[in-house]
Design a protein around this motif. Structure first.
Motif: not given
Length: 181
Positions: A68-70, A7-11, A33-38, A16-18
Motif C-alpha cells: 500500500l505504500l507508494a 471512517l477510520i477504515a475509509l481514511f 508521495t502524496a500519502q502524507t496529505l492523507g 493507500a489511494a494517495l
C-alpha cells in the motif's frame, strides 16, 4: 461506533489511494508521495483519536504485507528502510494535527487546519523521519535533517491543501468534520 470504524477504515484507504500517485524516490531511498496529505487529513477531519487509529490501521496493513505504500511497497522490510521514521511518525503526526484542530478555535478552520498540518503532519513527522534516516543511513542528525529539506516545499503545499479540503468538507457537511464536532 459503527460510523467511527467506517471512517477510520475509509481514511486508511485514502492514505493507500494517495500512494497510487506515482512516487519520486530521492537518492537516499525516501520517496516523495502524496500519502502524507492523507495523514494530515486524518487529523484535520477525523480528529486526534480517530486520525491516529486510521494511520495505525494503515501501518498494520503494511506490516501484514499489503503493498500500500507508494511504489507498491509493503511488508515488514519497510520498517527497516530509511522510511521507517516517517512511518512511525505518521500516527503521532495525525494525533497532533487532530488535537490542534480540536482545541484551537481562535482562527478560521482553514487556517487552523493548515497550521496544524504543518506542526503535526510536517514537524512531528520530520522529527521521527530524521531520526529514522539517521539510524538507517548511518548519518548524523544534522546530515539527515539536510536530506529532508527536499520535502519541505511539497509538504507545505499539502498542508495548505489539507486546510482547503477540510474547510470545503465542513461547508458541505459540517458534521462530517469530526475534529470540530
Amino acid at each position: 461506533m459503527e460510523r467511527n470504524l467506517t471512517l477510520i477504515a475509509l481514511f486508511a484507504a485514502l492514505i493507500a489511494a494517495l500512494g497510487l500517485i506515482p512516487k519520486f524516490t530521492l537518492g537516499f531511498g525516501v520517496p516523495i508521495t502524496a500519502q502524507t496529505l492523507g495523514v494530515m487529513l486524518c487529523g484535520t477531519v477525523l480528529g486526534a483519536k480517530r486520525g491516529t487509529l486510521a494511520t495505525l490501521l494503515f501501518l498494520l496493513l503494511i506490516a501484514l504485507g499489503l503493498p500500500l505504500l507508494a511504489g507498491g511497497r509493503g511488508g515488514l522490510g519497510v520498517f527497516a528502510s530509511p522510511t521507517v521514521g516517517f512511518l512511525i511518525g505518521w500516527p503521532l503526526g495525525a494525533f497532533v494535527t487532530g488535537l490542534m484542530v480540536e482545541k484551537l478555535r481562535f482562527a478560521s478552520l482553514g487556517v487552523t487546519a493548515a497550521i496544524a498540518s504543518v506542526v503535526g503532519g510536517i514537524i512531528v513527522v520530520y522529527i521521527f523521519g530524521v531520526i529514522g534516516m539517521s539510524y538507517t543511513l548511518n548519518k548524523t542528525i544534522p546530515e539527515a535533517t539536510m536530506l529532508v529539506t527536499a520535502f519541505i516545499p511539497g509538504d507545505l503545499i499539502k498542508a495548505i491543501v489539507a486546510g482547503a479540503v477540510t474547510v470545503a468538507l465542513y461547508k458541505a457537511r459540517p458534521k462530517s468534520v469530526l475534529s470540530r464536532v
